[in-house]
Design a protein around this motif. Structure first.
Motif, PDB file in Angstrom:
ATOM      1  N   ALA A 134       0.633   0.715   5.423  1.00  0.00           N
ATOM      2  CA  ALA A 134       0.934   1.776   4.457  1.00  0.00           C
ATOM      3  C   ALA A 134       2.434   1.929   4.391  1.00  0.00           C
ATOM      4  O   ALA A 134       3.104   1.841   5.432  1.00  0.00           O
ATOM      5  CB  ALA A 134       0.290   3.089   4.892  1.00  0.00           C
ATOM      6  N   LYS A 191       7.346   0.698   6.429  1.00  0.00           N
ATOM      7  CA  LYS A 191       5.959   0.244   6.395  1.00  0.00           C
ATOM      8  C   LYS A 191       5.347   0.395   7.787  1.00  0.00           C
ATOM      9  O   LYS A 191       5.896  -0.106   8.764  1.00  0.00           O
ATOM     10  CB  LYS A 191       5.907  -1.215   5.951  1.00  0.00           C
ATOM     11  CG  LYS A 191       4.482  -1.746   5.874  1.00  0.00           C
ATOM     12  CD  LYS A 191       4.384  -3.007   5.075  1.00  0.00           C
ATOM     13  CE  LYS A 191       2.946  -3.494   5.025  1.00  0.00           C
ATOM     14  NZ  LYS A 191       2.806  -4.697   4.205  1.00  0.00           N
ATOM     15  N   THR A 193       0.812  -1.224   0.000  1.00  0.00           N
ATOM     16  CA  THR A 193       0.000   0.000   0.000  1.00  0.00           C
ATOM     17  C   THR A 193       0.848   1.279   0.000  1.00  0.00           C
ATOM     18  O   THR A 193       0.867   2.034   0.987  1.00  0.00           O
ATOM     19  CB  THR A 193      -0.963   0.023   1.221  1.00  0.00           C
ATOM     20  OG1 THR A 193      -1.417  -1.308   1.467  1.00  0.00           O
ATOM     21  CG2 THR A 193      -2.159   0.911   0.963  1.00  0.00           C
ATOM     22  N   ALA A 246       1.892   5.051  -0.405  1.00  0.00           N
ATOM     23  CA  ALA A 246       1.089   6.268  -0.213  1.00  0.00           C
ATOM     24  C   ALA A 246       0.686   6.872  -1.554  1.00  0.00           C
ATOM     25  O   ALA A 246      -0.400   7.450  -1.685  1.00  0.00           O
ATOM     26  CB  ALA A 246       1.888   7.275   0.607  1.00  0.00           C
ATOM     27  N   THR A 250      -2.487   5.234  -2.821  1.00  0.00           N
ATOM     28  CA  THR A 250      -3.652   5.678  -2.048  1.00  0.00           C
ATOM     29  C   THR A 250      -4.091   7.075  -2.497  1.00  0.00           C
ATOM     30  O   THR A 250      -5.286   7.332  -2.693  1.00  0.00           O
ATOM     31  CB  THR A 250      -3.322   5.679  -0.540  1.00  0.00           C
ATOM     32  OG1 THR A 250      -2.883   4.369  -0.184  1.00  0.00           O
ATOM     33  CG2 THR A 250      -4.523   6.072   0.290  1.00  0.00           C
ATOM     34  N   TRP A 303      -4.515  -2.242   9.040  1.00  0.00           N
ATOM     35  CA  TRP A 303      -4.150  -1.558   7.800  1.00  0.00           C
ATOM     36  C   TRP A 303      -2.636  -1.456   7.736  1.00  0.00           C
ATOM     37  O   TRP A 303      -1.947  -1.547   8.751  1.00  0.00           O
ATOM     38  CB  TRP A 303      -4.793  -0.165   7.695  1.00  0.00           C
ATOM     39  CG  TRP A 303      -4.502   0.731   8.859  1.00  0.00           C
ATOM     40  CD1 TRP A 303      -5.286   0.922   9.957  1.00  0.00           C
ATOM     41  CD2 TRP A 303      -3.324   1.535   9.067  1.00  0.00           C
ATOM     42  NE1 TRP A 303      -4.678   1.786  10.837  1.00  0.00           N
ATOM     43  CE2 TRP A 303      -3.474   2.192  10.308  1.00  0.00           C
ATOM     44  CE3 TRP A 303      -2.168   1.774   8.326  1.00  0.00           C
ATOM     45  CZ2 TRP A 303      -2.501   3.057  10.835  1.00  0.00           C
ATOM     46  CZ3 TRP A 303      -1.193   2.637   8.843  1.00  0.00           C
ATOM     47  CH2 TRP A 303      -1.371   3.271  10.071  1.00  0.00           C
ATOM     48  N   ALA A 322      -6.940   1.603   2.977  1.00  0.00           N
ATOM     49  CA  ALA A 322      -6.333   2.941   3.061  1.00  0.00           C
ATOM     50  C   ALA A 322      -7.367   4.004   2.693  1.00  0.00           C
ATOM     51  O   ALA A 322      -7.422   5.069   3.321  1.00  0.00           O
ATOM     52  CB  ALA A 322      -5.125   3.014   2.126  1.00  0.00           C
ATOM     53  N   GLU A 366       5.833   4.201   2.918  1.00  0.00           N
ATOM     54  CA  GLU A 366       6.316   5.457   2.352  1.00  0.00           C
ATOM     55  C   GLU A 366       7.773   5.613   2.758  1.00  0.00           C
ATOM     56  O   GLU A 366       8.117   5.380   3.933  1.00  0.00           O
ATOM     57  CB  GLU A 366       5.490   6.637   2.905  1.00  0.00           C
ATOM     58  CG  GLU A 366       5.713   7.911   2.137  1.00  0.00           C
ATOM     59  CD  GLU A 366       4.670   8.989   2.450  1.00  0.00           C
ATOM     60  OE1 GLU A 366       3.973   8.879   3.486  1.00  0.00           O
ATOM     61  OE2 GLU A 366       4.565   9.940   1.658  1.00  0.00           O
TER      62      GLU A 366
END
Ligand code: NAD
Length: 347
Positions: free
Chosen positions: A128, A134, A68, A70, A73, A126, A101, A130
């Protein structure tokens, strides 16, 4: 020791052909404008679901990606149609991760149609990523409200992807057995999941189009995801998230490679969990049983094969040991390094 459990409502339709009822299921929940999210590879399924939903399909975004990111998303949020009242995820954990997300930002409810064994559809967890990190968290808003398990959708999942994904589900169940906040309910789900997955994954590798085996594996994923939802993630999940965030290693394969080594390390501190695990695996010794299972599935068993170098292991060990610990025995950077090195060169 006393334990506390807080469960949510989820409607589950299970069985061959279940996806045909997706429109009726959305209508039962009063949802009329679906934003469909998928990974790029699920084009045929996306087209089929679009046709099934008719005017209920408000828009499609097929840019979901592992871990996932960023950026994915943000792109999905830009495409979110005005008036969307639900999210429909089509595909494995990457598609569900993107739906989660978006749900986290918008509060929209999720209907998940899983096509792998990652089990994310049963959790409020969840993730995410970036900048090489993570993050994961728990939030009731991201837990799917509706799940459609249709084994016919998994018949084309390649044997190697199925095996790795099944070991991802196995890892959820394994960690639920020694989680410090585990409940008798989660442990029973976990034992059931381990038994189903251990017996069915070799059948799928032998014949990926075995519909009965596919159904059993989805049932195993259902139980395993539910077990994970009711238990804290431990050292194994922590290591997988660190490697996935830092180096983009394939999520399910990373789970498959690491799991026997992490269980080897934790076994002395979790004798009851090992007894239950061995019973469910149908073997005398749980860590050795997991090693043998992974070997029998014909997938890679080394982190070196996933492209990691010895320097990468050093960086990952420091990062992983710095995180909060919810495992039965403390793991120093040296311990983590030893686990990673064993998994790096394992035969
Ligand atoms: P994935 O969703 O990326 O799917 C793996 C590959 O298989 C993709 O290329 C996909 O297009 C393909 N695929 C999926 N279904 C298929 C099918 N039926 N037939 C043929 N090909 C198919 O990978 P995954 O392992 O399912 O999910 C990994 C992601 O899920 C990671 O980001 C991980 O962090 C997340 N995850 C989250 C949780 C949670 O509870 N939050 C649990 C497990 C995994």
């Amino acid at each position: 020791m006393a334990s506390v459990q807080d469960s949510r409502a989820v409607r589950v339709r299970f069985g061959a052909g279940a996806v045909e009822a997706l429109r009726a299921e959305l209508e039962i929940l009063g949802w009329r404008h679906a934003f469909i999210v998928a990974t790029p590879g699920r084009g045929a399924l996306t087209a089929k679901v679009r046709a099934l939903l008719g005017e209920l399909a408000a828009a499609v975004f097929d840019g979901a990606a592992p871990h996932t990111p960023a950026t994915a998303t943000a792109a999905a949020l830009e495409r979110l149609p005005a008036g969307a009242d639900c999210l429909v995820s089509l595909g494995g954990g990457s598609a569900i991760g993107l739906a989660k997300a978006v749900a986290l930002e918008t509060g929209l409810p999720i209907a998940a149609v899983p096509t792998t064994y990652a089990g994310s559809e049963m959790t409020a967890i969840w993730g995410a990523s970036e900048g090489g990190i993570k993050h994961t968290g728990r939030d009731a808003r991201v837990a799917p409200r509706l799940v459609i398990y249709d084994p016919t959708l998994t018949l084309d999942l390649p044997a190697s992807v199925s095996a790795a994904s099944g070991m991802n589900a196995m890892a959820h169940a394994v960690e639920a057995l020694y989680a410090p906040n585990g409940t008798p309910y989660a442990a029973a789900l976990a034992e059931g999941a381990i038994a189903l997955l251990a017996s069915t994954l070799p059948r799928i590798v032998a014949d990926p189009r075995d519909l009965a085996a596919r159904g059993d594996a989805l049932a195993g994923a259902w139980l395993a995801g539910s077990a994970l939802d009711h238990a804290a993630m431990g050292l194994h999940h922590r290591l997988c998230h660190v490697l996935g965030g830092m180096f983009g290693t394939p999520h399910a394969l990373t789970h498959a490679v690491l799991l026997p080594h992490v269980v080897d390390f934790l076994a002395p501190a979790a004798p009851e969990a090992m007894t239950r695990m061995a019973r469910a695996l149908g073997v005398p010794h749980a860590p050795r049983g997991l090693h043998a299972l992974v070997l029998s599935l014909g997938i890679t068993t080394t982190l070196a094969d996933l492209g990691l170098t010895e320097d990468d292991l050093e960086r990952a060990a420091g990062e992983a040991a710095a995180g909060a610990a919810a495992h039965p025995r403390p793991a120093s950077a040296g311990d983590v390094r030893a686990i990673l090195r064993a998994a790096w060169r394992a035969a």
